[in-house]
Design an enzyme around this catalytic site. Structure first.
Site, PDB file in Angstrom:
ATOM      1  N   TRP B 132      37.521  44.561 105.515  1.00  0.00           N
ATOM      2  CA  TRP B 132      37.434  43.224 106.110  1.00  0.00           C
ATOM      3  C   TRP B 132      36.303  43.135 107.121  1.00  0.00           C
ATOM      4  O   TRP B 132      35.854  42.048 107.467  1.00  0.00           O
ATOM      5  CB  TRP B 132      38.770  42.811 106.748  1.00  0.00           C
ATOM      6  CG  TRP B 132      38.923  43.222 108.180  1.00  0.00           C
ATOM      7  CD1 TRP B 132      39.400  44.399 108.644  1.00  0.00           C
ATOM      8  CD2 TRP B 132      38.594  42.439 109.341  1.00  0.00           C
ATOM      9  NE1 TRP B 132      39.384  44.420 110.013  1.00  0.00           N
ATOM     10  CE2 TRP B 132      38.895  43.223 110.467  1.00  0.00           C
ATOM     11  CE3 TRP B 132      38.072  41.158 109.545  1.00  0.00           C
ATOM     12  CZ2 TRP B 132      38.690  42.785 111.783  1.00  0.00           C
ATOM     13  CZ3 TRP B 132      37.873  40.732 110.859  1.00  0.00           C
ATOM     14  CH2 TRP B 132      38.184  41.535 111.955  1.00  0.00           C
ATOM     15  N   SER B 160      35.486  25.022 109.796  1.00  0.00           N
ATOM     16  CA  SER B 160      36.836  24.513 110.048  1.00  0.00           C
ATOM     17  C   SER B 160      37.345  24.962 111.412  1.00  0.00           C
ATOM     18  O   SER B 160      37.881  24.165 112.194  1.00  0.00           O
ATOM     19  CB  SER B 160      37.761  24.999 108.933  1.00  0.00           C
ATOM     20  OG  SER B 160      39.084  25.086 109.378  1.00  0.00           O
ATOM     21  N   SER B 161      37.147  26.247 111.729  1.00  0.00           N
ATOM     22  CA  SER B 161      37.619  26.768 113.017  1.00  0.00           C
ATOM     23  C   SER B 161      36.908  26.102 114.184  1.00  0.00           C
ATOM     24  O   SER B 161      37.524  25.805 115.205  1.00  0.00           O
ATOM     25  CB  SER B 161      37.363  28.272 113.119  1.00  0.00           C
ATOM     26  OG  SER B 161      38.242  28.964 112.308  1.00  0.00           O
ATOM     27  N   SER B 259      55.312  33.239 126.722  1.00  0.00           N
ATOM     28  CA  SER B 259      55.457  32.746 128.090  1.00  0.00           C
ATOM     29  C   SER B 259      56.283  31.463 128.138  1.00  0.00           C
ATOM     30  O   SER B 259      56.769  31.071 129.197  1.00  0.00           O
ATOM     31  CB  SER B 259      54.086  32.476 128.717  1.00  0.00           C
ATOM     32  OG  SER B 259      53.336  33.659 128.743  1.00  0.00           O
ATOM     33  N   THR B 319      45.882  42.528 131.263  1.00  0.00           N
ATOM     34  CA  THR B 319      46.965  42.611 130.283  1.00  0.00           C
ATOM     35  C   THR B 319      48.222  43.165 130.942  1.00  0.00           C
ATOM     36  O   THR B 319      49.338  42.701 130.689  1.00  0.00           O
ATOM     37  CB  THR B 319      46.548  43.489 129.091  1.00  0.00           C
ATOM     38  OG1 THR B 319      45.243  43.092 128.678  1.00  0.00           O
ATOM     39  CG2 THR B 319      47.509  43.322 127.934  1.00  0.00           C
TER      40      THR B 319
END
Lengths: 312, 516
Positions: B132, B160-161, B259, B319
């Site tokens: 990929w 599209s994105s 969340s 994170t």
């Protein structure tokens, strides 16, 4: 849009379009275009047919789409809020275009400053030079490719015979990229003057300066074509001329394609103004977005002029 | 303005309604999830035992490639866009998305793009077989002819994105109800806001890199060919400049979903809202300056290795802030464990495991050992499956009663959860061990010493696949009937979406709600 407007009013005037056939047909047109292009490139005889049919359909749908957006605005259906959405949309679309060019500029800088010297044996990363590309020395523009350095006449990946780089300040007056720069920078100024005239509701001045901008855009495109023809016919500089040809033509080529699109957009705005009397002094985002686009291609050109031509 | 949906099939073709479009995105994504899942099961079936049993190596390579592409671009990304379409206008008190027609266009490009991509499986020379990540020159000089179709499919799905992202940005900037200030927006809205910026920054770079491939293949340029002065490593740099922000595109909205869910079932407000916002922004910023940690072994200068290593490790800080906040939200909460909460807790635990193996991979000298082994496969599946996929699943269970007005079957939901949970850990945990002992990724056959781990992984994969059928069944059953959901659905959940009826009316807010 003024910031002290009452929020509540904006929201109640919000306009949700009725169902629309445009998106699905635009998708089909776009799909046929790329499907045809891929088949064409792979040597399928039907490729060009799909490609042109798809392109026509796509162009037709977009034409209608813009017509509908324009007529909605003229009918007064667009709330200040929706207008602002169009403004935000255009601004971030231009940002995405900036990032598209960033990929090619990044490739240019990487090859020129890092990969090239390593291929020529510089530093720890250059260990392979003696084994794979003996004799390659890095210079920019790359006139002698690694293949030529290592394999001489039997090389298949060959550099250009001449390049487009800076001929020295004294020769700039006879140097086409300099004139192209002058033309494009001037066109940005004329475009800005046209915008100022429109804001003052001076229709005649607007049409003159906008028409002049379109002419400058066309002049740029013609000179750019002339430069390409010269490069191919007399300088031995083609897409296949090693990494210099690749970066040169993709950067200037995609820029040229954007100038063409920008000129077309401005031409449409010009015709809308001259033939239909569109745009008001306080409501002309169609023109404004085209002018933003124009300034954007101008800024990209400045980057190209510096990094592809002047310091080339 | 029409007051209800139009009749017939053209409702879906011509719609400008954010809920219709959201539903289409979600169904499309689920179809792609099943397709990508089938590819994965072909891979796992082949790897059940050493030796070549089921597929030829050539087809195996096509399966690994198509599995990755379909899951990343067809399943995970459209699922998040679908959730964004459904939820963002409801969460910020907007009547619809800012640009409704473009919204429909963003969706309808995708079925065409994936039809084109999937059709490569039936082309002469087979589908793309280069992984990929489509590294040059595998994807240029040595690629099958179908690569051209792959390139154009990437181009249009990128368009599209970008349009989807622009729409989300315009909606959030411009359509918030009065009083809905930026720092009052639900975190799902915030995380999508930041994700949309990542998308418009990097999808054009992806378009750029596939364009360079196209020119190398068809027009004789030498971007990725050292003979002409280019460099195959250039491909990796440009690809990962897109690719690393891309992996955060697939996880930031997930942060937003959990969340929303954890406070509801812990019955406590989210701990550290503003730090969540800043952490998300920091992660997004850092994602642009860490790309080369994917290519430590390619031969970079030492200074580069060090810089990218330290920048990467820095990501653990924001994170960590997030994981701390989720745990603290649950701390001393009055917790119940409905299906969305089970998926969310599993998300926190398993995503953290994936984060830790990421930290191990970030250590450049150690990465020389792990690179291109199954340890990497284990790592990114731990962040994507219990990360992205579990959060999407949790979100679907959480909001499904609001969408269709019926409660899903809780027993079936919990069965789905436990089957999927056990299945995925059986599949991916052993991959850590196989990888650490040296099993390379993307191969159809392997040394006998890896046989046990692979057999366990394959059993787990089929279990995980079966769990998804249960999910599909549960969702369809919920849409068709079931216990009526109340408007609030859950006990005192926070957010504007719970103030409207269940199912949510076709046009949610006729008047802007007041946010205090």
């Amino acid at each position: 849009m003024s910031s002290n407007q009452d929020n509540t009013v904006e929201h109640e005037e919000y306009y949700v379009p009725e169902q629309s056939k445009l998106p699905i047909f635009a998708s089909i047109g776009l799909f046929l275009t790329v499907w045809g292009a891929a088949n064409w490139l792979n040597g399928d005889a039907n490729g060009p047919m799909y490609f042109f049919a798809g392109s026509l359909m796509f162009a037709f749908v977009l034409w209608n789409w813009f017509s509908i957006v324009i007529s909605e605005n003229i009918q007064g259906l667009n709330s200040p809020q929706l207008k602002k959405s169009y403004v935000i949309g255009m601004a971030w679309f231009i940002f995405s275009e900036v990032m598209f060019f960033a990929a090619f500029f990044g490739a240019l800088f990487y090859v020129r400053s890092l990969a090239g010297p390593w291929l020529a044996g510089e530093g720890e990363q250059g260990l392979g030079n003696d084994l794979i590309w003996p004799g390659y020395e890095h210079e920019w523009p790359v006139m002698t490719t690694p293949d030529m350095a290592a394999n001489g006449d039997s090389a298949t990946m060959r550099g250009p015979e001449q390049n487009m780089s800076n001929p020295g300040l004294a020769n700039w007056l006879g140097w086409l990229p300099f004139w192209n720069t002058a033309i494009l920078l001037t066109s940005s100024v004329t475009c800005h003057i046209a915008h100022g005239a429109l804001k003052k509701d001076n229709r005649r001045q607007f049409n003159i300066w906008l028409g002049l901008t379109v002419l400058l855009g066309i002049a740029f495109i013609i000179l750019q074509i002339e430069e390409y023809v010269h490069a191919y016919n007399e300088m031995g500089l083609t897409l296949e001329s090693g990494i210099y040809g690749a970066t040169f033509f993709l950067l200037t080529g995609f820029h040229g394609a954007h100038v063409t699109l920008g000129t077309f957009m401005l031409l449409v705005m010009f015709l809308r103004s001259v033939l239909k009397g569109h745009f008001k002094s306080d409501d002309h985002f169609g023109f404004e977005s085209a002018s933003w686009y124009w300034h954007f291609v101008d800024v990209v050109w400045v980057g190209l002029f510096l990094y592809v031509y002047v310091f080339g | 303005m029409a007051h209800g949906p139009a009749k017939g099939f053209t409702r879906w073709l011509y719609t400008t309604n954010h809920k219709d479009i959201g539903s289409m995105y979600l169904w499309f994504s689920f179809a792609m999830f099943l397709l990508g899942g089938v590819f994965a099961l072909v891979i796992r079936a082949e790897l059940f035992e050493p030796g070549l049993q089921i597929v030829e190596p050539e087809l195996f390579n096509q399966m690994t490639t198509m599995h990755g592409l379909v899951m990343v671009f067809g399943a995970v990304m459209p699922a998040f866009v679908g959730l964004a379409n459904w939820m963002i206008p409801m969460m910020i008190g907007a009547p619809d998305m800012a640009l409704p027609r473009m919204n429909n266009w963003s969706f309808w490009i995708l079925p065409f793009a994936f039809a084109m991509m999937t059709s490569t499986l039936f082309m002469e020379g087979g589908a793309p077989n280069f992984g990929w990540t489509f590294y040059a020159p595998l994807s240029t000089t040595y690629a099958p002819p179908s690569v051209t179709f792959f390139i154009f499919a990437v181009h249009i799905m990128g368009a599209s994105s970008i349009m989807g992202a622009i729409n989300i940005i315009a909606t959030i900037m411009n359509m918030r109800a009065p009083g809905m200030t930026y720092m009052k927006m639900p975190l799902f809205v915030w995380t999508w806001f930041i994700t949309a910026y990542l998308l418009i920054a990097v999808m054009p770079v992806l378009a750029g890199v596939v364009t360079m491939m196209l020119f190398d293949i068809h027009f004789g340029t030498s971007f990725f060919d050292a003979a002409g002065g280019g460099d195959p490593v250039l491909f990796q740099h440009v690809f990962w400049f897109f690719g690393h922000p891309e992996v955060y595109i697939m996880i930031l909205p997930a942060f937003g979903i959990v969340s929303a869910i954890i406070p509801t079932f812990a019955r406590k407000p989210l701990f550290g809202y503003s730090s969540m916002v800043y952490a998300t922004a920091s992660i997004a910023f850092l994602s642009f300056v860490v790309w080369a940690h994917h290519m430590f072994t390619v031969g970079m200068p030492l200074a580069g290795e060090l810089a990218f290593m330290y920048m990467t490790m820095l990501i653990a800080v924001p994170t960590g802030v997030k994981v701390f906040n989720w745990v603290t939200t649950m701390f001393k909460g009055s917790m119940t464990f409905e299906t969305p909460m089970l998926f969310s807790i599993a998300f926190v635990i398993l995503f953290t495991i994936g984060g830790f193996s990421g930290l191990m991979l970030a250590i450049a000298p150690a990465d020389f050992q792990y690179h291109d082994t199954y340890f990497v496969v284990a790592h990114f599946h731990y962040v994507l499956v219990p990360g992205a996929i579990f959060s999407i699943t949790a979100g679907v269970y959480y909001w499904l009663p609001k969408w269709c007005g019926n409660m899903y079957n809780e027993t079936m939901g919990k069965t789905h959860f436990w089957t999927a949970f056990i299945g995925l850990n059986l599949t991916f945990f052993p991959m850590h061990f196989a990888g650490l002992s040296g099993m390379p990724r993307r191969i159809p056959d392997y040394n006998m010493m890896f046989a046990d781990w692979n057999m366990i992984s394959s059993v787990g994969a089929f279990l995980f696949g079966a769990a998804q059928i249960l999910f599909l069944f549960n969702v369809i059953a919920t849409i068709r009937g079931g216990k009526k959901a109340t408007d609030e659905v859950w006990e005192n959940p926070e957010g504007l979406e719970w103030t409207v009826a269940s199912p949510a009316p076709y046009h949610t807010f006729s008047k802007p709600p007041q946010v205090s």
